[in-house]
Design an enzyme around this catalytic site. Structure first.
Site, PDB file in Angstrom:
ATOM      1  N   HIS A  31       0.849  -1.203   0.000  1.00  0.00           N
ATOM      2  CA  HIS A  31       0.000   0.000   0.000  1.00  0.00           C
ATOM      3  C   HIS A  31       0.879   1.245   0.000  1.00  0.00           C
ATOM      4  O   HIS A  31       1.469   1.603   1.012  1.00  0.00           O
ATOM      5  CB  HIS A  31      -0.953   0.022   1.198  1.00  0.00           C
ATOM      6  CG  HIS A  31      -1.826   1.246   1.203  1.00  0.00           C
ATOM      7  ND1 HIS A  31      -3.013   1.306   0.506  1.00  0.00           N
ATOM      8  CD2 HIS A  31      -1.649   2.468   1.764  1.00  0.00           C
ATOM      9  CE1 HIS A  31      -3.545   2.514   0.658  1.00  0.00           C
ATOM     10  NE2 HIS A  31      -2.729   3.239   1.416  1.00  0.00           N
ATOM     11  N   ASN A  46      -2.357   9.069 -12.172  1.00  0.00           N
ATOM     12  CA  ASN A  46      -3.005  10.266 -11.661  1.00  0.00           C
ATOM     13  C   ASN A  46      -2.598  10.427 -10.201  1.00  0.00           C
ATOM     14  O   ASN A  46      -2.738   9.483  -9.414  1.00  0.00           O
ATOM     15  CB  ASN A  46      -4.533  10.146 -11.765  1.00  0.00           C
ATOM     16  CG  ASN A  46      -4.990  10.033 -13.213  1.00  0.00           C
ATOM     17  OD1 ASN A  46      -4.396  10.615 -14.111  1.00  0.00           O
ATOM     18  ND2 ASN A  46      -6.050   9.267 -13.441  1.00  0.00           N
ATOM     19  N   HIS A 104      -1.486   3.604  -8.465  1.00  0.00           N
ATOM     20  CA  HIS A 104      -1.855   2.730  -9.582  1.00  0.00           C
ATOM     21  C   HIS A 104      -1.527   3.387 -10.907  1.00  0.00           C
ATOM     22  O   HIS A 104      -1.479   4.616 -11.010  1.00  0.00           O
ATOM     23  CB  HIS A 104      -3.352   2.365  -9.524  1.00  0.00           C
ATOM     24  CG  HIS A 104      -4.264   3.545  -9.450  1.00  0.00           C
ATOM     25  ND1 HIS A 104      -4.512   4.220  -8.275  1.00  0.00           N
ATOM     26  CD2 HIS A 104      -4.990   4.196 -10.394  1.00  0.00           C
ATOM     27  CE1 HIS A 104      -5.352   5.222  -8.495  1.00  0.00           C
ATOM     28  NE2 HIS A 104      -5.652   5.238  -9.788  1.00  0.00           N
TER      29      HIS A 104
HETATM   30  P1  5GP Z   1      -7.950   7.131 -10.635  1.00  0.00           P
HETATM   31  O1  5GP Z   1      -9.114   7.988 -11.021  1.00  0.00           O
HETATM   32  O2  5GP Z   1      -7.736   7.116  -9.124  1.00  0.00           O
HETATM   33  O3  5GP Z   1      -6.673   7.424 -11.379  1.00  0.00           O
HETATM   34  O4  5GP Z   1      -8.318   5.670 -11.072  1.00  0.00           O
HETATM   35  C1  5GP Z   1      -9.102   4.815 -10.321  1.00  0.00           C
HETATM   36  C2  5GP Z   1      -9.658   3.796 -11.289  1.00  0.00           C
HETATM   37  O5  5GP Z   1     -10.155   2.718 -10.545  1.00  0.00           O
HETATM   38  C3  5GP Z   1     -10.805   4.332 -12.157  1.00  0.00           C
HETATM   39  O6  5GP Z   1     -10.458   4.224 -13.527  1.00  0.00           O
HETATM   40  C4  5GP Z   1     -11.985   3.449 -11.769  1.00  0.00           C
HETATM   41  O7  5GP Z   1     -12.819   3.117 -12.866  1.00  0.00           O
HETATM   42  C5  5GP Z   1     -11.302   2.220 -11.207  1.00  0.00           C
HETATM   43  N1  5GP Z   1     -12.084   1.523 -10.196  1.00  0.00           N
HETATM   44  C6  5GP Z   1     -12.775   2.099  -9.157  1.00  0.00           C
HETATM   45  N2  5GP Z   1     -13.373   1.148  -8.418  1.00  0.00           N
HETATM   46  C7  5GP Z   1     -13.061  -0.050  -8.999  1.00  0.00           C
HETATM   47  C8  5GP Z   1     -13.403  -1.412  -8.681  1.00  0.00           C
HETATM   48  O8  5GP Z   1     -14.105  -1.721  -7.712  1.00  0.00           O
HETATM   49  N3  5GP Z   1     -12.919  -2.369  -9.516  1.00  0.00           N
HETATM   50  C9  5GP Z   1     -12.141  -2.068 -10.604  1.00  0.00           C
HETATM   51  N4  5GP Z   1     -11.721  -3.089 -11.361  1.00  0.00           N
HETATM   52  N5  5GP Z   1     -11.790  -0.802 -10.915  1.00  0.00           N
HETATM   53  C10 5GP Z   1     -12.260   0.199 -10.130  1.00  0.00           C
HETATM   54 ZN    ZN Z   2      -4.186  -0.007  -0.573  1.00  0.00          ZN
END
Ligand code: 5GP
Ligand code: ZN
Length: 114
Positions: free
Chosen positions: A46, A87, A100
């Site tokens: 994490h 991001n 991520h």
């Molecule tokens: P961020 O906006 O933080 O860069 O990206 C987070 C990503 O996680 C988003 O593209 C969103 O669609 C994805 N995401 C959010 N919740 C879940 C989930 O429960 N499962 C999966 N596979 N992706 C998720």
């Molecule tokens: Zn975590």
């Protein structure tokens, strides 16, 4: 971390469509894909965001890019190309506080991003 969505995916408490897994890294399909291929690659440790990468934990970032290259080859989009996006923080558009990388492919991706 108990309250972290991606840690719960690592633990299997929340299901995901896994693409790759090893001791250090997990890759799974994004639930809301922004391209024909949209895979999230995360360290199993994490780490909150790119702001928290240090000399002690940065080796996994190299692993993540190794995994991105492997997935691109295995899924057949290495030659056409792809984008790896991180991001960070509010202005960066980060919504999940576990470091991520988005691996996006399968269409011509616009530039500059929004
Ligand atoms: P961020 O906006 O933080 O860069 O990206 C987070 C990503 O996680 C988003 O593209 C969103 O669609 C994805 N995401 C959010 N919740 C879940 C989930 O429960 N499962 C999966 N596979 N992706 C998720
Ligand atoms: Zn975590």
């Amino acid at each position: 971390m108990t309250d972290c969505l991606f840690c719960k995916i690592i633990d299997g408490q929340i299901p995901s469509s896994k693409v790759y897994e090893d001791e250090f890294v997990l890759a799974f399909r994004d639930i809301d894909p922004q391209a024909p291929q949209h895979i999230i690659i995360i360290p199993k440790e994490h780490i909150k965001s790119a702001n928290d990468i240090t000399a002690e934990n940065s080796a996994v970032i190299g692993k993540i890019f190794e995994v991105a290259a492997k997935i691109a080859k295995d899924l057949g989009f290495a030659d056409n190309g792809f984008r790896v996006v991180n991001n960070c923080g509010e202005d960066g558009g980060q919504t999940v506080s576990h470091l991520h990388f988005h691996l996006l492919a399968g269409r011509n991706l616009g530039w500059p991003p929004g």
